[in-house]
Write a protein that holds these residues in place. Structure first.
Motif: not given
Length: 313
Positions: A185-211
């Motif tokens: 799975l990592l061999l075929t889709a490991g390149h998508g990890i940065p996008r996953l992290l980017r989306n998760a961090l965007t949500v986390a910091f959006a909530v964190g900024d409002l709070a």
């Protein structure tokens, strides 16, 4: 207080004890979030180094991290996040969010600074802590919710750490033999990890900024008092972002990352000397320790990020 503990007598200092427990649980959730971020980024960078014959030394450094050190990092970071006051934690989140947006915009569409994923570690922990503090404020079962959140966060952090150890130990063999489902799975889709992290961090910091904004504003009794605080804060953060964007070679290695942290915490220290309390100044030093602790653990990955280009969005 909490209905679950309604049978407990109202002893002196009991409320302080519950507040300390809540702070520790919030810090633990934030530390687990940082651990998940580092583990996934470690997986991605290890695979990138493995595919480059000239980066075998970096691959060995990334794969050399031990489990005991990972647990120690989570424990120390959780304690530091628990000690930091909500005001300073909120300011750290807002400052990093502003700088991250400025950095991404300056890099151009589709480009991303790989070091931001590591420079945001402590800010991410503060953002998660602020978000939990704001969302659970006044909740009748706040401590129970935090225990559940800490358990789920710990479980997720444990599995991502296992994934990172598995990849650093067996990925090279399994990717060639193609009999391990995780490695395939990592061999075929490991390149998508940065996008996953980017989306998760965007949500986390959006909530964190409002709070963060809500937590800061709750201390003001009038609009004039809020203006006296936000005006120098806005000016200070704007000048800080402009300075760091114009600083040459700001993203060229781990040494520049430490300089960035010192500049950020120095600016926050000077600001709070003017408009803050003495406890805020103390919390700035704790935040500095937290930032340095996160960078110290991520030293090998910082060096690798300086030569790794993340895929465009």
């Amino acid at each position: 207080m909490f209905s679950l503990w309604s049978w407990v007598p109202a002893l002196p200092g009991l409320a302080w004890g519950w507040a300390l427990l809540d702070a520790l649980l919030q810090g633990l959730v934030g530390a687990c979030a940082v651990s998940v971020l580092c583990s996934l980024l470690r997986v991605y960078l290890y695979i990138q180094c493995l595919n480059d014959p000239e980066r075998q030394g970096e691959k060995a450094a990334i794969g050399a991290q031990r489990r005991v050190l990972e647990l120690l990092h989570v424990a120390v970071l959780a304690a530091l996040l628990a000690l930091v006051g909500s005001r300073v934690a909120a300011l750290v989140v807002l400052e990093f969010s502003l700088r991250a947006v400025s950095t991404v915009l300056s890099l151009g569409k589709g480009a991303h600074s790989s070091q931001l994923y590591l420079l945001c570690q402590y800010s991410l922990g503060c953002g998660v802590s602020c978000g939990l503090s704001f969302l659970l404020e006044g909740a009748p079962h706040g401590t129970c919710n935090l225990v559940l959140a800490a358990g789920l966060a710990g479980l997720l952090a444990t599995y991502t750490q296992r994934l990172a150890r598995h990849v650093c130990t067996l990925y090279e063999l399994h990717s060639r033999a193609r009999y391990c489902g995780v490695c395939i799975l990592l061999l075929t889709a490991g390149h998508g990890i940065p996008r996953l992290l980017r989306n998760a961090l965007t949500v986390a910091f959006a909530v964190g900024d409002l709070a963060a904004v809500a937590l800061i504003n709750r201390d003001f009794l009038s609009a004039a008092e809020a203006v006296r605080f936000w005006t120098p804060l806005t000016i200070c953060y704007t000048l800080l972002v402009i300075y760091m964007q114009e600083e040459p070679g700001q993203s060229a290695g781990g040494r520049a990352a430490y300089q960035t942290v010192l500049v950020r915490m120095g600016g926050l220290f000077i600001l709070l000397l003017t408009v803050g309390r003495w406890t805020d100044v103390l919390h700035v030093f704790i935040s500095l320790l937290g930032e340095l602790w996160c960078l110290l653990r991520a030293g090998a990955m910082l060096e690798s990020c300086s030569v790794t280009a993340l895929p465009p969005r």
